[in-house]
Design an enzyme around this catalytic site. Sequence first.
Site, PDB file in Angstrom:
ATOM      1  N   ASP A   1       6.227  27.827  35.789  1.00 47.96           N
ATOM      2  CA  ASP A   1       5.830  28.021  36.616  1.00 47.96           C
ATOM      3  C   ASP A   1       4.585  28.121  37.054  1.00 47.96           C
ATOM      4  OD1 ASP A   1       6.555  29.490  39.438  1.00 47.96           O
ATOM      5  OD2 ASP A   1       6.741  31.687  38.516  1.00 47.96           O
TER       6      ASP A   1
ATOM      7  N   LYS B   1      12.648  27.427  43.461  1.00 47.21           N
ATOM      8  CA  LYS B   1      11.734  26.400  42.855  1.00 47.21           C
ATOM      9  C   LYS B   1      12.902  27.233  41.373  1.00 47.21           C
ATOM     10  CE  LYS B   1       7.838  27.206  43.308  1.00 47.21           C
ATOM     11  NZ  LYS B   1       7.750  28.024  44.803  1.00 47.21           N
ATOM     12  N   THR B   2      12.427  28.345  40.649  1.00 45.82           N
ATOM     13  CA  THR B   2      13.247  28.570  39.095  1.00 45.82           C
ATOM     14  C   THR B   2      14.732  28.360  39.799  1.00 45.82           C
ATOM     15  OG1 THR B   2      11.670  29.734  39.096  1.00 45.82           O
ATOM     16  CG2 THR B   2      13.403  30.488  37.664  1.00 45.82           C
TER      17      THR B   2
END
Length: 333
Positions: A109, A64-65
């Site tokens: 996050d 995701k990052t």
Amino acid sequence: MKPLVLDLGETPEERAHDFTPQHFEDYIGQKELKEKLNIYTQAAKMRNEPLDHLLLFGPPGLGKTTLSMIMGHVMGVNVRLCSGPMIERTGDLVGILSSLQPRDIFFIDEIHRMPASVEEVLYSAMEQYRVDVIIGQGAGAKSVSLPINPFTLVGATTKSGIISAPLRSRFGIIERLDFYTDEELRDIVLQSARFLNLTITPDAALMIGACSRGTPRIAKKLIRRVRDLSQVRNMDVDKSFVEQSLKFLGIDHDGLTAVDTMILQKMVCHFNGGPVGLDTLASLVGEDADTIELAYEPYLLRKGYLEKTPRGRQIPQQMLAHLVKRFLGQQIL
């Protein structure tokens, strides 16, 4: 423009030695999602507008990052990274939002762990690009609306179900990341090996991929450990060496760790495969119940080693015979 990073949440080794893709073409896996995000970012760049707010959810370690960093690179904007629990006060969030440049990406996050009072500040920021700040105290307090530059919020979470409805509704794009196939993880291992100047055969890379629990982060950690062993022992990284390395690391051919194996062994030897309560199992293994439920159970469930029933955890019948032969055979030997 080089992305500006506030907090990666990574180890120093990962920052120094992991290959980080900067283009969608270099990102392996998540094919459908990658194609969508590529279209969205290209369109936003052509219009010179910020990308619509994006919520990415799925298990940890799936990228995701990394996807957020790629989007920032493609659009030529800064990417500000931080974690939900780090933003404890509304002033912290206001300070970050007010420092964003036009079209910047703000990545949060574990957004589901952000305090409710801080989350409410995001509502007006996401919709109207302004934040409301209370100045003063008591009767003399007043609310001031501060404009901020148009930006894109990218929220990442492993628990999308507990995100509040008001926050979830403000994301224009909501996408899920799936676990990777063994072949995709093999390609990621080969990609990382090239970055590490490590020569590894494709079948050895596939063996590492098959033991990575469908997660690139685990695959990259394993290839770094295999590299350590190869360097110290001065051996080529082929399938035989990887097999030895995984055994040294306590990982079997199916990706089960020592704790995974212990959970199954206790269930077979003490309860004939179950059912057994989570707290009882945690006591036998020596781990707390939450760790077993969150860190180990998902993979065992996905691989068919475990199932949940109203009476507790148990091993499916089709898997029980194999495990009985494995564990009881070890005891006899």
